[in-house]
Design a protein around this motif. Structure first.
Motif, PDB file in Angstrom:
ATOM      1  N   ASN A  75      -1.106  -5.362  -7.639  1.00 52.21           N
ATOM      2  CA  ASN A  75      -1.944  -5.321  -7.116  1.00 52.21           C
ATOM      3  C   ASN A  75      -2.502  -4.041  -8.357  1.00 52.21           C
ATOM      4  OD1 ASN A  75      -0.536  -5.233  -4.371  1.00 52.21           O
ATOM      5  ND2 ASN A  75      -3.031  -4.591  -4.080  1.00 52.21           N
ATOM      6  N   MET A 122       1.240   1.852  -3.653  1.00 56.25           N
ATOM      7  CA  MET A 122       0.654   2.421  -4.617  1.00 56.25           C
ATOM      8  C   MET A 122       0.199   3.424  -4.041  1.00 56.25           C
ATOM      9  SD  MET A 122      -1.945  -0.706  -4.352  1.00 56.25           S
ATOM     10  CE  MET A 122      -1.304  -1.251  -2.727  1.00 56.25           C
ATOM     11  N   PHE A 123       0.769   4.297  -3.304  1.00 57.06           N
ATOM     12  CA  PHE A 123       0.321   5.452  -2.300  1.00 57.06           C
ATOM     13  C   PHE A 123       1.358   5.791  -2.305  1.00 57.06           C
ATOM     14  CE2 PHE A 123       1.904   8.848   0.187  1.00 57.06           C
ATOM     15  CZ  PHE A 123       0.771  10.036   1.093  1.00 57.06           C
ATOM     16  N   ARG A 171       0.854  -0.998   0.241  1.00 61.17           N
ATOM     17  CA  ARG A 171      -0.272  -0.012  -0.075  1.00 61.17           C
ATOM     18  C   ARG A 171       1.061   1.419   0.203  1.00 61.17           C
ATOM     19  NH1 ARG A 171      -6.117  -0.849   3.564  1.00 61.17           N
ATOM     20  NH2 ARG A 171      -6.045  -2.633   1.583  1.00 61.17           N
ATOM     21  N   SER A 219      -8.753   2.711  -2.901  1.00 59.77           N
ATOM     22  CA  SER A 219      -7.976   1.403  -2.992  1.00 59.77           C
ATOM     23  C   SER A 219      -8.448   0.311  -2.312  1.00 59.77           C
ATOM     24  CB  SER A 219      -6.451   1.910  -1.618  1.00 59.77           C
ATOM     25  OG  SER A 219      -5.569   0.873  -1.641  1.00 59.77           O
ATOM     26  N   ALA A 220      -8.251  -0.922  -3.357  1.00 60.17           N
ATOM     27  CA  ALA A 220      -8.927  -2.095  -2.597  1.00 60.17           C
ATOM     28  C   ALA A 220     -10.474  -1.728  -1.887  1.00 60.17           C
ATOM     29  CB  ALA A 220      -8.299  -2.582  -1.616  1.00 60.17           C
ATOM     30  N   LEU A 259      -3.995  -1.177 -10.843  1.00 56.21           N
ATOM     31  CA  LEU A 259      -3.526   0.244 -10.452  1.00 56.21           C
ATOM     32  C   LEU A 259      -4.632   0.459 -12.647  1.00 56.21           C
ATOM     33  CD1 LEU A 259      -0.032   0.853  -9.694  1.00 56.21           C
ATOM     34  CD2 LEU A 259      -2.298   0.154  -7.972  1.00 56.21           C
ATOM     35  N   PHE A 301       0.353   6.295  -7.235  1.00 56.51           N
ATOM     36  CA  PHE A 301      -0.426   7.692  -6.627  1.00 56.51           C
ATOM     37  C   PHE A 301       0.071   9.226  -6.487  1.00 56.51           C
ATOM     38  CE2 PHE A 301      -3.893  10.643  -4.217  1.00 56.51           C
ATOM     39  CZ  PHE A 301      -4.989  10.813  -5.127  1.00 56.51           C
ATOM     40  N   ASP A 352     -11.342  10.504  -1.654  1.00 62.85           N
ATOM     41  CA  ASP A 352     -10.767   8.999  -1.054  1.00 62.85           C
ATOM     42  C   ASP A 352     -11.816   8.467  -0.960  1.00 62.85           C
ATOM     43  OD1 ASP A 352      -9.478   6.723  -0.594  1.00 62.85           O
ATOM     44  OD2 ASP A 352      -9.538   7.531   1.436  1.00 62.85           O
ATOM     45  N   THR A 375      -7.185   0.799  -7.416  1.00 62.67           N
ATOM     46  CA  THR A 375      -6.518   0.111  -6.993  1.00 62.67           C
ATOM     47  C   THR A 375      -7.346  -1.087  -7.100  1.00 62.67           C
ATOM     48  OG1 THR A 375      -5.920  -0.074  -5.164  1.00 62.67           O
ATOM     49  CG2 THR A 375      -5.234   1.760  -6.155  1.00 62.67           C
ATOM     50  N   THR A 376      -6.335  -2.730  -6.768  1.00 63.36           N
ATOM     51  CA  THR A 376      -7.315  -3.851  -6.799  1.00 63.36           C
ATOM     52  C   THR A 376      -6.329  -4.676  -6.755  1.00 63.36           C
ATOM     53  OG1 THR A 376      -9.109  -4.680  -7.552  1.00 63.36           O
ATOM     54  CG2 THR A 376      -8.569  -4.810  -9.387  1.00 63.36           C
ATOM     55  N   HIS A 431      -9.551   8.860  -5.496  1.00 59.03           N
ATOM     56  CA  HIS A 431      -8.242   7.654  -4.976  1.00 59.03           C
ATOM     57  C   HIS A 431      -9.973   7.031  -4.600  1.00 59.03           C
ATOM     58  CE1 HIS A 431      -6.138   5.327  -2.410  1.00 59.03           C
ATOM     59  NE2 HIS A 431      -5.254   5.798  -2.979  1.00 59.03           N
TER      60      HIS A 431
END
Length: 235
Positions: A223, A29-30, A26, A114-115, A225, A33, A48, A144-145, A112
């Motif tokens: 992951n 991924m941050f 994470r 996330s998941a 994006l 972003f 978010d 994201t996923t 944003h």
């Protein structure tokens, strides 16, 4: 016994290796972003989507924890996460469904999520969520996923079973007593192809340049994006 909100997703115990790996990913991924959208920017308004009520995992609600300009964040989700406004003064929390965001079109510079998209149900719902994120974004979005084709499924922490055709995976989950994850409404994993297809179904390409990227773990994309960047209107 009734479970706490979000408890169904928290299979691994806090502080264990899977949770620490997830936090590491994470953070990566941050960082992606931020680099994808030239952030942080003290003037940029950020939404978010899909914040959680969970307080047991270090990297839950990581954007709120790590982004420096808390007063530029609006956090939304179906969980009661109003505590975020208390922890991070200046942040606004709005209880909202990702499939029907209660915001005007173009209300935020960046969106944003996330998941979240793997938890909104059917493919049609996943496309709708992308469309909603794009609708309220002016400059870009970042969704994201987990990658369906990573060998370990992050929610169940089980190997390879999720590679079965989706109906067979759901039958297997029921046989293993994982009825919650057997329900498409709770878990619908996506591949890169499906993520891009959902974005195309949502029609977001008319306003945004779309790309699917990934972060890897042990050289395997773990992951996905989905990055949308607003097309220049110059000329």
């Amino acid at each position: 016994m009734k479970q706490e909100v979000n408890a169904q997703y928290n299979v691994a115990r806090p502080g264990t290796i899977p949770v620490r790996i997830a936090a590491y990913q994470r953070r990566r991924m941050f960082d992606r972003f931020l680099s994808a959208h030239a952030l942080p920017d003290p003037a940029a308004a950020i939404l978010d989507v899909g914040v959680t009520s969970d307080r047991t995992y270090e990297a839950s609600n990581y954007l709120e924890a790590w982004y420096p300009f808390k007063n530029r964040i609006t956090a939304s989700g179906i969980d009661d996460a109003a505590f975020l406004s208390e922890i991070y003064p200046g942040l606004e929390y709005v209880r909202a469904d990702a499939l029907n965001l209660p915001f005007d079109s173009g209300a935020f510079d960046f969106v944003h999520a996330s998941a979240v998209i793997e938890h909104v149900g059917s493919f049609a719902n996943q496309a709708r969520m992308i469309g909603e994120c794009a609708r309220v974004a002016r400059k870009g979005f970042f969704i994201t996923t987990p990658n369906r084709w990573f060998p370990i499924e992050f929610h169940t922490v089980l190997p390879l079973i999720h590679w079965l055709p989706k109906p067979a995976f759901r039958r297997a989950m029921r046989r293993l007593g994982r009825d919650f994850f057997a329900d498409e409404a709770n878990l619908n994993l996506m591949s890169a192809r499906e993520l891009l297809q959902a974005a195309n179904e949502a029609g977001v390409g008319s306003r945004f340049d779309i790309v699917v990227e990934s972060v890897s773990l042990a050289a395997w994309p773990s992951n996905l994006l989905l990055i949308g960047t607003a097309r220049s209107r110059a000329g």
